[in-house]
Design a protein around this motif. Structure first.
Motif, PDB file in Angstrom:
ATOM      1  N   GLY A 171      38.519  -3.000  -0.391  1.00 36.40           N
ATOM      2  CA  GLY A 171      38.376  -4.396  -1.176  1.00 36.40           C
ATOM      3  C   GLY A 171      36.781  -3.998  -2.038  1.00 36.40           C
ATOM      4  O   GLY A 171      36.169  -3.085  -1.677  1.00 36.40           O
ATOM      5  N   LEU A 172      36.571  -4.852  -2.832  1.00 31.05           N
ATOM      6  CA  LEU A 172      35.532  -4.843  -3.564  1.00 31.05           C
ATOM      7  C   LEU A 172      34.577  -6.030  -3.329  1.00 31.05           C
ATOM      8  O   LEU A 172      34.980  -7.140  -3.082  1.00 31.05           O
ATOM      9  CB  LEU A 172      35.606  -5.019  -4.969  1.00 31.05           C
ATOM     10  CG  LEU A 172      35.802  -3.641  -5.786  1.00 31.05           C
ATOM     11  CD1 LEU A 172      37.039  -2.875  -5.404  1.00 31.05           C
ATOM     12  CD2 LEU A 172      35.822  -3.733  -7.473  1.00 31.05           C
ATOM     13  N   ILE A 173      33.204  -5.675  -3.226  1.00 34.07           N
ATOM     14  CA  ILE A 173      31.963  -6.995  -3.175  1.00 34.07           C
ATOM     15  C   ILE A 173      31.102  -6.717  -4.328  1.00 34.07           C
ATOM     16  O   ILE A 173      31.033  -5.946  -4.708  1.00 34.07           O
ATOM     17  CB  ILE A 173      31.041  -6.488  -1.984  1.00 34.07           C
ATOM     18  CG1 ILE A 173      31.989  -6.353  -0.475  1.00 34.07           C
ATOM     19  CG2 ILE A 173      29.961  -7.256  -1.815  1.00 34.07           C
ATOM     20  CD1 ILE A 173      31.293  -6.259   0.822  1.00 34.07           C
ATOM     21  N   GLU A 174      31.124  -7.931  -5.122  1.00 35.09           N
ATOM     22  CA  GLU A 174      30.369  -8.223  -5.969  1.00 35.09           C
ATOM     23  C   GLU A 174      28.942  -8.534  -5.678  1.00 35.09           C
ATOM     24  O   GLU A 174      28.774  -9.657  -5.179  1.00 35.09           O
ATOM     25  CB  GLU A 174      31.040  -9.239  -7.085  1.00 35.09           C
ATOM     26  CG  GLU A 174      30.139  -9.626  -8.329  1.00 35.09           C
ATOM     27  CD  GLU A 174      30.656 -10.416  -9.231  1.00 35.09           C
ATOM     28  OE1 GLU A 174      31.680 -10.210  -9.899  1.00 35.09           O
ATOM     29  OE2 GLU A 174      30.136 -11.521  -9.199  1.00 35.09           O
ATOM     30  N   ASN A 175      28.103  -7.485  -5.728  1.00 35.42           N
ATOM     31  CA  ASN A 175      26.724  -8.056  -5.523  1.00 35.42           C
ATOM     32  C   ASN A 175      25.716  -8.601  -6.377  1.00 35.42           C
ATOM     33  O   ASN A 175      26.097  -8.043  -7.994  1.00 35.42           O
ATOM     34  CB  ASN A 175      26.266  -6.668  -4.821  1.00 35.42           C
ATOM     35  CG  ASN A 175      24.723  -7.167  -3.956  1.00 35.42           C
ATOM     36  OD1 ASN A 175      24.564  -8.210  -3.486  1.00 35.42           O
ATOM     37  ND2 ASN A 175      23.987  -5.960  -3.825  1.00 35.42           N
ATOM     38  N   MET A 176      24.731  -9.282  -6.251  1.00 41.04           N
ATOM     39  CA  MET A 176      23.790  -9.716  -7.366  1.00 41.04           C
ATOM     40  C   MET A 176      24.317 -10.648  -8.369  1.00 41.04           C
ATOM     41  O   MET A 176      24.110 -10.356  -9.389  1.00 41.04           O
ATOM     42  CB  MET A 176      23.190  -8.513  -8.008  1.00 41.04           C
ATOM     43  CG  MET A 176      22.260  -7.388  -7.016  1.00 41.04           C
ATOM     44  SD  MET A 176      21.538  -6.179  -7.778  1.00 41.04           S
ATOM     45  CE  MET A 176      21.078  -5.014  -6.505  1.00 41.04           C
ATOM     46  N   THR A 177      25.229 -11.422  -7.931  1.00 38.84           N
ATOM     47  CA  THR A 177      25.952 -12.328  -8.827  1.00 38.84           C
ATOM     48  C   THR A 177      24.876 -13.285  -9.091  1.00 38.84           C
ATOM     49  O   THR A 177      24.099 -13.696  -8.392  1.00 38.84           O
ATOM     50  CB  THR A 177      26.933 -12.927  -8.008  1.00 38.84           C
ATOM     51  OG1 THR A 177      28.361 -12.084  -7.639  1.00 38.84           O
ATOM     52  CG2 THR A 177      27.568 -14.010  -8.774  1.00 38.84           C
ATOM     53  N   GLY A 178      24.919 -13.563 -10.471  1.00 35.52           N
ATOM     54  CA  GLY A 178      24.051 -14.726 -10.996  1.00 35.52           C
ATOM     55  C   GLY A 178      23.874 -14.737 -12.313  1.00 35.52           C
ATOM     56  O   GLY A 178      24.438 -14.089 -12.966  1.00 35.52           O
ATOM     57  N   ASP A 179      22.649 -15.447 -12.761  1.00 33.06           N
ATOM     58  CA  ASP A 179      22.282 -15.481 -14.323  1.00 33.06           C
ATOM     59  C   ASP A 179      21.899 -14.034 -14.734  1.00 33.06           C
ATOM     60  O   ASP A 179      22.018 -13.815 -15.821  1.00 33.06           O
ATOM     61  CB  ASP A 179      21.055 -16.492 -14.230  1.00 33.06           C
ATOM     62  CG  ASP A 179      21.770 -17.950 -14.042  1.00 33.06           C
ATOM     63  OD1 ASP A 179      22.633 -18.157 -13.984  1.00 33.06           O
ATOM     64  OD2 ASP A 179      20.637 -18.876 -13.661  1.00 33.06           O
ATOM     65  N   ASP A 214      31.449 -12.536  -3.548  1.00 31.02           N
ATOM     66  CA  ASP A 214      30.272 -12.082  -4.006  1.00 31.02           C
ATOM     67  C   ASP A 214      29.143 -12.622  -3.394  1.00 31.02           C
ATOM     68  O   ASP A 214      29.099 -13.574  -2.375  1.00 31.02           O
ATOM     69  CB  ASP A 214      30.338 -13.030  -5.339  1.00 31.02           C
ATOM     70  CG  ASP A 214      30.417 -14.572  -5.312  1.00 31.02           C
ATOM     71  OD1 ASP A 214      30.345 -15.175  -4.107  1.00 31.02           O
ATOM     72  OD2 ASP A 214      30.602 -15.257  -6.112  1.00 31.02           O
ATOM     73  N   LEU A 215      28.102 -12.045  -3.520  1.00 30.04           N
ATOM     74  CA  LEU A 215      26.688 -12.308  -2.831  1.00 30.04           C
ATOM     75  C   LEU A 215      25.661 -12.234  -3.778  1.00 30.04           C
ATOM     76  O   LEU A 215      25.228 -11.456  -4.828  1.00 30.04           O
ATOM     77  CB  LEU A 215      26.454 -10.994  -2.155  1.00 30.04           C
ATOM     78  CG  LEU A 215      27.415 -10.564  -0.926  1.00 30.04           C
ATOM     79  CD1 LEU A 215      27.071  -9.008  -0.689  1.00 30.04           C
ATOM     80  CD2 LEU A 215      27.311 -11.511   0.098  1.00 30.04           C
ATOM     81  N   PRO A 216      25.266 -13.483  -4.162  1.00 31.80           N
ATOM     82  CA  PRO A 216      24.305 -13.872  -5.181  1.00 31.80           C
ATOM     83  C   PRO A 216      23.006 -13.148  -4.827  1.00 31.80           C
ATOM     84  O   PRO A 216      22.577 -12.925  -3.706  1.00 31.80           O
ATOM     85  CB  PRO A 216      23.969 -15.417  -5.055  1.00 31.80           C
ATOM     86  CG  PRO A 216      24.597 -15.911  -3.928  1.00 31.80           C
ATOM     87  CD  PRO A 216      25.557 -14.767  -3.450  1.00 31.80           C
ATOM     88  N   LEU A 217      22.078 -13.078  -5.838  1.00 34.66           N
ATOM     89  CA  LEU A 217      20.663 -12.712  -5.562  1.00 34.66           C
ATOM     90  C   LEU A 217      19.920 -13.730  -4.726  1.00 34.66           C
ATOM     91  O   LEU A 217      20.084 -14.957  -5.049  1.00 34.66           O
ATOM     92  CB  LEU A 217      19.685 -12.681  -6.935  1.00 34.66           C
ATOM     93  CG  LEU A 217      20.066 -11.296  -7.990  1.00 34.66           C
ATOM     94  CD1 LEU A 217      19.776 -11.426  -9.258  1.00 34.66           C
ATOM     95  CD2 LEU A 217      19.570  -9.927  -6.957  1.00 34.66           C
ATOM     96  N   HIS A 218      19.302 -13.311  -3.715  1.00 29.55           N
ATOM     97  CA  HIS A 218      18.885 -14.383  -2.760  1.00 29.55           C
ATOM     98  C   HIS A 218      17.300 -13.673  -2.197  1.00 29.55           C
ATOM     99  O   HIS A 218      17.580 -12.736  -1.824  1.00 29.55           O
ATOM    100  CB  HIS A 218      19.795 -14.781  -1.827  1.00 29.55           C
ATOM    101  CG  HIS A 218      19.554 -16.050  -1.035  1.00 29.55           C
ATOM    102  ND1 HIS A 218      18.321 -16.229  -0.114  1.00 29.55           N
ATOM    103  CD2 HIS A 218      20.191 -17.275  -1.179  1.00 29.55           C
ATOM    104  CE1 HIS A 218      18.532 -17.535   0.110  1.00 29.55           C
ATOM    105  NE2 HIS A 218      19.355 -18.101  -0.519  1.00 29.55           N
TER     106      HIS A 218
END
Length: 347
Positions: A281-289, A310-314
């Protein structure tokens, strides 16, 4: 200031068991690097002679450390790939495409039940951060877990797990370091990262082979449930060496949402697809504005792979990496826990 001639003289005082000549004269000290206060090289021998050369490695390391002004020494002992493994059999499809396929893998690290690679088509997408926290999530789920930092040109695992110092050798095997419930090995524990950056491709591949197959990842009584392998970005020698050396149970591809990253993730998926390794599978990292959102999920659908989340910038992720400790609780740790569930379902 360490003098290269002095280093060579020290190494030539140590005889090569095969020829009786000094290590430099016999060509045993491959890729010898000497800087202001440190030195390192690789000893590459047939697999059957690794045990015989272990005392040579130890003697060379001790002799170099005894030199005045020497602050860091790295002597890596590794084995040559057997001749048949160096020849890739060419399928009709591969010949037509002009790209030889990798050999069928025939080996797996001893006492390891599953090997899962984490890959990306390009650098800067947070692949290593994802790898470390994914491994920690496997451990929280009750799996005995190891992590191998295969990014030999830019190892980051020691920083992210707060590790330093070289691993111990016992009975011809390296002992992985233990940190935060994980077994860990990285070329950053064998040599400084700036030394690794000047290695030739074959030397980088051999370093990966050594870490993969000459590390005591598990035992017969206590096998390792899963080994997470943090690959370097791209689709080059290190990826192909891993595919050659061990059967992979699957690959997780990390991307950011924007098209330039998605295009490279697509290439990584294509590489593993061609050699028969399933994309879990794919992971979407740094999701956000900043980078946007949704590109990873759309790309997963396009290539027919699972979207793992997905993994937002945190800030918690950044703080954990800088502190040398994976996430253990909170929103982001929970996201990694959910991704582990999906990875195992996909596998």
């Amino acid at each position: 200031m360490i003098d290269r001639a002095a280093v060579e003289a020290v190494l030539n005082a140590i005889p090569d068991p095969a020829t009786g000549r000094g290590l430099v004269e016999a060509g045993v000290a491959e890729g010898l690097t000497v800087t202001a206060d440190r030195a390192g090289f690789v000893i590459e021998v047939p697999a059957a002679r690794v045990a015989a050369y272990a005392p040579v490695r130890d003697a060379a390391e001790a002799a170099l450390k005894a030199m005045p002004g020497m602050s860091r020494v790295s002597v890596i002992l590794t084995s040559e790939a057997p001749a048949p493994a160096r020849k890739a059999s060419l399928s009709r499809e591969a010949v037509d495409q002009g790209r030889p396929r990798a050999p069928v893998p025939t080996d797996r690290p001893s006492h390891v039940r599953r090997v899962i690679a984490v890959a990306s088509g390009k650098g800067g997408v947070g692949k290593s951060t994802v790898s470390v926290n994914l491994a920690a999530a496997f451990a929280r789920a009750g799996w005995s877990t190891g992590i191998l930092d295969a990014d030999v040109h830019g190892p980051s695992l020691p920083t992210m797990l707060g590790l330093s110092g070289q691993p111990e050798y016992r009975d011809g095997m390296m002992e992985p370091r233990r940190a935060h419930g994980l077994l860990a090995m990285s070329v950053g524990l064998l040599t400084r990262s700036d030394d690794a950056m000047i290695w030739r491709g074959p030397m980088a591949s051999q370093a990966l082979t050594q870490m993969l197959t000459q590390t005591r990842w598990g035992t017969e009584d206590q096998p390792l449930d899963v080994l997470v392998v943090d690959l370097p970005p791209g689709t080059g020698d290190v990826q192909l060496t891993l595919i050659q050396k061990t059967p992979l149970d699957g690959v997780v591809i990390v991307t950011t949402p924007q098209e330039v990253a998605l295009a490279d993730a697509r290439r990584a998926h294509t590489l593993f697809q061609r050699v028969g390794v399933p994309t879990l599978g794919l992971i979407e990292n740094m999701t956000g504005d900043v980078f946007g959102r949704g590109g990873g999920e759309a790309e997963a659908a396009r290539i027919g792979a699972a979207f793992l989340g997905d993994l937002p910038l945190h800030a918690d992720v950044r703080r954990a990496g800088d502190a040398g400790s994976p996430l253990a609780e909170g929103e982001m740790a929970a996201r990694f826990d959910a991704i582990v569930v999906r990875v195992m379902a996909a596998g």
